[in-house]
Write an enzyme that holds these catalytic residues in place. Structure first.
Site, PDB file in Angstrom:
ATOM      1  N   ASN A 142       0.855  -1.233  -0.095  1.00  0.00           N
ATOM      2  CA  ASN A 142       0.060   0.070  -0.044  1.00  0.00           C
ATOM      3  C   ASN A 142       1.080   1.330  -0.092  1.00  0.00           C
ATOM      4  OD1 ASN A 142      -1.813   2.198   0.554  1.00  0.00           O
ATOM      5  ND2 ASN A 142      -2.412   1.493   2.762  1.00  0.00           N
ATOM      6  N   LYS A 158       0.174   4.160  -0.006  1.00  0.00           N
ATOM      7  CA  LYS A 158      -0.494   5.521   0.258  1.00  0.00           C
ATOM      8  C   LYS A 158      -0.225   6.527  -0.625  1.00  0.00           C
ATOM      9  CE  LYS A 158      -0.044   3.400   4.596  1.00  0.00           C
ATOM     10  NZ  LYS A 158      -0.036   3.122   6.299  1.00  0.00           N
ATOM     11  N   HIS A 186      -9.658   1.299   4.982  1.00  0.00           N
ATOM     12  CA  HIS A 186      -8.341   1.416   5.560  1.00  0.00           C
ATOM     13  C   HIS A 186      -8.627   2.328   6.870  1.00  0.00           C
ATOM     14  CE1 HIS A 186      -4.107   2.741   6.576  1.00  0.00           C
ATOM     15  NE2 HIS A 186      -3.867   1.543   5.849  1.00  0.00           N
ATOM     16  N   GLU A 240      -6.858   4.735   7.952  1.00  0.00           N
ATOM     17  CA  GLU A 240      -6.943   6.153   7.381  1.00  0.00           C
ATOM     18  C   GLU A 240      -7.880   6.681   6.965  1.00  0.00           C
ATOM     19  OE1 GLU A 240      -2.765   5.438   5.549  1.00  0.00           O
ATOM     20  OE2 GLU A 240      -2.157   5.085   7.452  1.00  0.00           O
ATOM     21  N   GLU A 271      -5.437  -4.866  10.556  1.00  0.00           N
ATOM     22  CA  GLU A 271      -4.222  -3.914  10.881  1.00  0.00           C
ATOM     23  C   GLU A 271      -4.676  -2.966  12.079  1.00  0.00           C
ATOM     24  OE1 GLU A 271      -2.332  -2.874   6.703  1.00  0.00           O
ATOM     25  OE2 GLU A 271      -4.047  -1.437   6.971  1.00  0.00           O
ATOM     26  N   GLY A 321       2.576   2.259  10.585  1.00  0.00           N
ATOM     27  CA  GLY A 321       3.295   3.318  10.692  1.00  0.00           C
ATOM     28  C   GLY A 321       4.238   3.730  11.833  1.00  0.00           C
ATOM     29  N   SER A 357       3.402  -2.272  10.363  1.00  0.00           N
ATOM     30  CA  SER A 357       4.497  -2.351  10.553  1.00  0.00           C
ATOM     31  C   SER A 357       5.333  -3.692  10.199  1.00  0.00           C
ATOM     32  CB  SER A 357       4.977  -1.976  12.033  1.00  0.00           C
ATOM     33  OG  SER A 357       4.651  -0.583  12.217  1.00  0.00           O
TER      34      SER A 357
HETATM   35  P1  PGA Z   1       2.911   0.379   7.688  1.00  0.00           P
HETATM   36  O1  PGA Z   1       1.244   0.405   7.077  1.00  0.00           O
HETATM   37  O2  PGA Z   1       3.506  -1.130   7.186  1.00  0.00           O
HETATM   38  O3  PGA Z   1       3.727   1.322   7.154  1.00  0.00           O
HETATM   39  O4  PGA Z   1       2.700   0.150   9.025  1.00  0.00           O
HETATM   40  C1  PGA Z   1       0.562  -0.387   6.669  1.00  0.00           C
HETATM   41  C2  PGA Z   1      -0.790  -0.021   6.232  1.00  0.00           C
HETATM   42  O5  PGA Z   1      -1.284   0.970   6.474  1.00  0.00           O
HETATM   43  O6  PGA Z   1      -1.417  -0.843   5.321  1.00  0.00           O
END
Ligand code: PGA
Length: 249
Positions: free
Chosen positions: A11, A13, A97, A99, A167, A173, A212
């Site tokens: 992803n 983003k 997601h 976010e 997640e 992140g 992560s």
């Molecule tokens: P990350 O993000 O691997 O940077 O923690 C995962 C995600 O949001 O899909």
């Protein structure tokens, strides 16, 4: 429980310009030299979907969007319909997601409507669920995630290819990850909720872990029962890191 082939999805983003396609070329070249052990997908920003899909035509990298609108078309400035992603060459779409759930107030009911739209357009949805730190600390992680699975998966998904991504919001992140036991506990609960909602056919659809995932923890996480792949953010931006995660699957 029978597991389908693992899916490792990146992803990107809101990262990536045309120049970033060089990473995809590197990844493609590396993957061309080895037998496929898992499915690999990349979900770039919408501006790169068509170019990436062209570059990846013929495999083995699948391309996906990061979101779509529930409506098929209309006066929705700035939004993208599922059919537009499909038309640009995507085969997958990430939905719900955290976010978007948190930043845009997306509810599970909206995610369900988007998943129906994705299905109607011929896209395979990756539906994201996950608890906040507050919910985990209150001992509610399994309950919250179970509710999100039941409420976000449309019944129409039965018999179709899709994935659920677990997640934990606090792991995205941050460099923090749940213990392997915590991952297994939630993945088992997700599997049970998928089957409760959609029937036994949902037993074969992958449950991805996200939050992560890095080259140094991927092997352990991907070996956990009911972990059918990974949804990778930061570590999917560089071909070398993403490749290590793919090789761990
Ligand atoms: P990350 O993000 O691997 O940077 O923690 C995962 C995600 O949001 O899909």
């Amino acid at each position: 429980m029978k597991q389908s082939v693992k899916l490792v999805a990146g992803n990107w983003k809101m990262n990536g310009l045309g120049a970033s396609l060089g990473e995809v070329e590197r990844l493609k070249a590396e993957l061309a030299g080895q037998a496929a052990t898992c499915r690999v997908a990349l979900c770039p920003p919408a501006t790169l979907v068509a170019r990436m899909a062209q570059l990846c035509d013929g495999g083995p990298i699948e391309v996906g969007g990061q979101d779509c609108r529930a409506e098929a078309s209309g006066a929705y400035t700035g939004d993208i319909a599922a059919a537009m992603l499909k038309d640009a060459g995507a085969g997958l779409v990430i939905l719900g997601h955290s976010e978007r759930r948190q930043g845009y107030g997306e509810t599970s009911a909206l995610v369900l409507a988007k998943a129906e739209a994705a299905l109607a357009a011929g896209l395979s949805p990756i539906v994201c669920v996950g608890e906040t730190l507050e919910e985990r600390e209150a001992g509610r992680a399994v309950e919250v995630v179970r509710g999100q699975v039941i409420q976000s998966l449309p019944l129409a998904l039965a018999g179709h290819a899709f994935a659920v991504a677990y997640e934990p919001v606090w792991a995205i992140g941050t460099g923090l990850t749940p213990t392997l036991e915590q991952i297994e506990e939630v993945h088992r609960a997700v599997r049970a909720a998928m089957i409760e909602r959609l029937g036994l056919g949902a037993a074969d659809q992958p449950i991805l872990y996200g939050g992560s995932v890095k080259p140094d923890n991927a092997r352990d996480i991907l070996a956990v029962a009911e972990v059918g792949g990974a949804l990778v953010g930061g570590a999917s931006l560089k071909a070398a890191d993403f490749l290590e995660i793919i090789r761990a699957a």
